[in-house]
Design a protein around this motif. Structure first.
Motif, PDB file in Angstrom:
ATOM      1  N   TRP A  29      13.807  18.005  -3.144  1.00  0.00           N
ATOM      2  CA  TRP A  29      14.866  17.064  -3.526  1.00  0.00           C
ATOM      3  C   TRP A  29      15.456  16.403  -2.272  1.00  0.00           C
ATOM      4  CZ3 TRP A  29      13.054  17.093  -7.900  1.00  0.00           C
ATOM      5  CH2 TRP A  29      13.369  17.915  -8.973  1.00  0.00           C
ATOM      6  N   ASN A  30      15.764  15.130  -2.405  1.00  0.00           N
ATOM      7  CA  ASN A  30      16.501  14.360  -1.385  1.00  0.00           C
ATOM      8  C   ASN A  30      15.777  14.244  -0.040  1.00  0.00           C
ATOM      9  OD1 ASN A  30      18.811  13.947  -3.140  1.00  0.00           O
ATOM     10  ND2 ASN A  30      19.315  16.099  -2.777  1.00  0.00           N
ATOM     11  N   SER A  31      14.454  14.388  -0.056  1.00  0.00           N
ATOM     12  CA  SER A  31      13.690  14.194   1.168  1.00  0.00           C
ATOM     13  C   SER A  31      12.805  12.955   1.011  1.00  0.00           C
ATOM     14  CB  SER A  31      12.818  15.417   1.477  1.00  0.00           C
ATOM     15  OG  SER A  31      11.835  15.595   0.485  1.00  0.00           O
ATOM     16  N   ALA A  32      13.021  11.975   1.858  1.00  0.00           N
ATOM     17  CA  ALA A  32      12.247  10.733   1.777  1.00  0.00           C
ATOM     18  C   ALA A  32      10.790  11.002   2.157  1.00  0.00           C
ATOM     19  CB  ALA A  32      12.860   9.685   2.698  1.00  0.00           C
ATOM     20  N   GLN A  33       9.883  10.547   1.307  1.00  0.00           N
ATOM     21  CA  GLN A  33       8.453  10.763   1.539  1.00  0.00           C
ATOM     22  C   GLN A  33       7.698   9.443   1.406  1.00  0.00           C
ATOM     23  OE1 GLN A  33       7.336  13.730   2.483  1.00  0.00           O
ATOM     24  NE2 GLN A  33       9.307  14.757   2.126  1.00  0.00           N
ATOM     25  N   THR A  34       6.600   9.337   2.129  1.00  0.00           N
ATOM     26  CA  THR A  34       5.755   8.150   2.026  1.00  0.00           C
ATOM     27  C   THR A  34       4.647   8.398   1.007  1.00  0.00           C
ATOM     28  OG1 THR A  34       6.168   7.531   4.322  1.00  0.00           O
ATOM     29  CG2 THR A  34       4.228   6.565   3.261  1.00  0.00           C
ATOM     30  N   TYR A  35       4.568   7.520   0.017  1.00  0.00           N
ATOM     31  CA  TYR A  35       3.548   7.608  -1.015  1.00  0.00           C
ATOM     32  C   TYR A  35       2.640   6.383  -0.948  1.00  0.00           C
ATOM     33  CZ  TYR A  35       6.385  11.267  -3.257  1.00  0.00           C
ATOM     34  OH  TYR A  35       7.090  12.410  -3.524  1.00  0.00           O
ATOM     35  N   ILE A  85       2.786   1.419 -16.083  1.00  0.00           N
ATOM     36  CA  ILE A  85       2.602   2.763 -15.553  1.00  0.00           C
ATOM     37  C   ILE A  85       2.081   2.680 -14.128  1.00  0.00           C
ATOM     38  CG2 ILE A  85       1.560   5.022 -15.956  1.00  0.00           C
ATOM     39  CD1 ILE A  85       3.363   3.988 -18.202  1.00  0.00           C
ATOM     40  N   GLY A  86       2.785   3.336 -13.212  1.00  0.00           N
ATOM     41  CA  GLY A  86       2.372   3.355 -11.816  1.00  0.00           C
ATOM     42  C   GLY A  86       2.006   4.754 -11.372  1.00  0.00           C
ATOM     43  N   LEU A  87       1.300   4.846 -10.261  1.00  0.00           N
ATOM     44  CA  LEU A  87       0.913   6.144  -9.711  1.00  0.00           C
ATOM     45  C   LEU A  87       1.244   6.167  -8.228  1.00  0.00           C
ATOM     46  CD1 LEU A  87      -0.558   8.891 -10.016  1.00  0.00           C
ATOM     47  CD2 LEU A  87      -2.685   7.680  -9.438  1.00  0.00           C
ATOM     48  N   LEU A  88       2.078   7.127  -7.829  1.00  0.00           N
ATOM     49  CA  LEU A  88       2.413   7.321  -6.419  1.00  0.00           C
ATOM     50  C   LEU A  88       1.696   8.581  -5.941  1.00  0.00           C
ATOM     51  CD1 LEU A  88       6.254   6.533  -6.365  1.00  0.00           C
ATOM     52  CD2 LEU A  88       4.334   4.986  -5.947  1.00  0.00           C
ATOM     53  N   ASN A 121       0.817  -1.216   0.000  1.00  0.00           N
ATOM     54  CA  ASN A 121       0.000   0.000   0.000  1.00  0.00           C
ATOM     55  C   ASN A 121       0.847   1.260   0.000  1.00  0.00           C
ATOM     56  OD1 ASN A 121      -2.489  -1.293  -0.021  1.00  0.00           O
ATOM     57  ND2 ASN A 121      -2.451  -1.601   2.187  1.00  0.00           N
ATOM     58  N   ASN A 122       1.917   1.262   0.799  1.00  0.00           N
ATOM     59  CA  ASN A 122       2.748   2.456   0.938  1.00  0.00           C
ATOM     60  C   ASN A 122       4.190   2.162   0.568  1.00  0.00           C
ATOM     61  OD1 ASN A 122       0.625   4.125   1.981  1.00  0.00           O
ATOM     62  ND2 ASN A 122       0.857   3.105   3.952  1.00  0.00           N
ATOM     63  N   VAL A 123       4.831   3.143  -0.026  1.00  0.00           N
ATOM     64  CA  VAL A 123       6.246   3.027  -0.354  1.00  0.00           C
ATOM     65  C   VAL A 123       6.945   4.317   0.056  1.00  0.00           C
ATOM     66  CG1 VAL A 123       5.932   1.430  -2.276  1.00  0.00           C
ATOM     67  CG2 VAL A 123       5.851   3.885  -2.702  1.00  0.00           C
ATOM     68  N   THR A 124       8.205   4.201   0.376  1.00  0.00           N
ATOM     69  CA  THR A 124       9.024   5.369   0.674  1.00  0.00           C
ATOM     70  C   THR A 124       9.866   5.681  -0.550  1.00  0.00           C
ATOM     71  OG1 THR A 124       9.129   4.830   3.023  1.00  0.00           O
ATOM     72  CG2 THR A 124      10.805   6.340   2.180  1.00  0.00           C
ATOM     73  N   ALA A 125       9.772   6.897  -1.033  1.00  0.00           N
ATOM     74  CA  ALA A 125      10.497   7.298  -2.234  1.00  0.00           C
ATOM     75  C   ALA A 125      11.136   8.655  -2.025  1.00  0.00           C
ATOM     76  CB  ALA A 125       9.563   7.331  -3.438  1.00  0.00           C
ATOM     77  N   THR A 126      12.289   8.848  -2.661  1.00  0.00           N
ATOM     78  CA  THR A 126      13.033  10.104  -2.555  1.00  0.00           C
ATOM     79  C   THR A 126      13.316  10.644  -3.944  1.00  0.00           C
ATOM     80  OG1 THR A 126      14.116   9.325  -0.529  1.00  0.00           O
ATOM     81  CG2 THR A 126      15.112  11.210  -1.655  1.00  0.00           C
ATOM     82  N   VAL A 127      12.874  11.845  -4.229  1.00  0.00           N
ATOM     83  CA  VAL A 127      13.183  12.508  -5.498  1.00  0.00           C
ATOM     84  C   VAL A 127      14.560  13.142  -5.375  1.00  0.00           C
ATOM     85  CG1 VAL A 127      12.494  14.302  -7.109  1.00  0.00           C
ATOM     86  CG2 VAL A 127      10.746  12.947  -5.931  1.00  0.00           C
ATOM     87  N   THR A 128      15.447  12.825  -6.300  1.00  0.00           N
ATOM     88  CA  THR A 128      16.832  13.287  -6.177  1.00  0.00           C
ATOM     89  C   THR A 128      17.202  14.408  -7.151  1.00  0.00           C
ATOM     90  OG1 THR A 128      17.544  11.497  -7.662  1.00  0.00           O
ATOM     91  CG2 THR A 128      17.618  11.066  -5.289  1.00  0.00           C
TER      92      THR A 128
END
Length: 227
Positions: free
Chosen positions: A88-94, A185-188, A28-35
């Motif tokens: 940028w570079n901040s881990a977020q829960t999607y 194709i995925g959606l966060l 259901n949830n993932v942690t992702a970081t935009v770099t």
């Protein structure tokens, strides 16, 4: 006996791989970081949208790179023009969303077709901008056939990426424009920051077969050495 062992190892490997794929696909949830941006010197464009209401907004257009918590990398595109992108570079829960539910099954199908026809051509700032603008057009346009980036509910102006996006959209429902890849194709989704679309290559069946065969042989060799 050896054949029986090999079959057992392959069966176990298949179950393991399917379990990993299943848990990854349906979490259901993932942690992702935009770099950062996927390509240097991203293009800019001016966009206008009826829903959500956006009027002559100057934006950067293009994909951006990121990583998941397990260090797997991804490239994503903005799916939401009403919120700011996560820093940028901040881990977020999607939350892993469903594109058809969030927009419509037609838009989800068209975005998949766009990816399968043109995403393999994305290799610089211009083509990345074109893919982003075409994505916005599909998601926010109220007239879907044909898509026109300079009229109707969503509009984009400025930069060579806009004209290229229109070229790609013109070939979206044209069978003479060949499919060049196979993408998922995925959606966060985020309640605080911009939702993003991810584009992931789908491995060919023979790739899975080779991977499973390799795992099976490795397991067989390890078992034989242990014996």
């Amino acid at each position: 006996m050896k054949t029986q062992i090999l079959k057992s190892v392959i069966a176990t490997s298949v179950l393991t791989v399917l379990t990993v794929i299943s848990s990854s696909a349906y979490a259901n949830n993932v942690t992702a970081t935009v770099t950062g941006f996927a390509y240097a010197n991203p293009q800019t464009a001016t966009i206008t949208s009826a829903t959500p209401a956006v009027n002559n907004l100057a934006v950067y257009a293009g994909g951006f790179s990121g990583t998941y918590a397990d260090s797997t990398s991804f490239i994503a595109y903005c799916a939401d023009i009403s919120q700011e992108l996560a820093p940028w570079n901040s881990a977020q829960t999607y939350t892993q969303g469903n594109l058809a539910s969030a927009f419509s099954s037609t838009k989800a199908a068209d975005l998949t077709t766009l990816s399968n026809k043109y995403y393999s051509l994305v290799n610089n700032a211009e083509t990345s901008a074109a893919f982003q603008i075409a994505t916005w057009e599909i998601l926010y346009e109220n007239t879907v056939n044909p898509y026109q980036v300079n009229s109707n509910g969503f509009k984009a102006f400025g930069g060579t990426g806009v004209s290229l996006a229109q070229t790609w959209l013109s070939g979206l429902h044209d069978s003479s424009f060949a499919v060049t890849g196979n993408y998922s194709i995925g959606l966060l989704q985020s309640g605080k920051y911009q939702d993003v679309v991810t584009v992931t290559p789908v491995p060919e069946p023979e790739t899975y077969a080779m991977m499973l065969a390799g795992l099976g042989l490795m397991g067989f060799v390890a078992r034989r050495r242990k014996s």
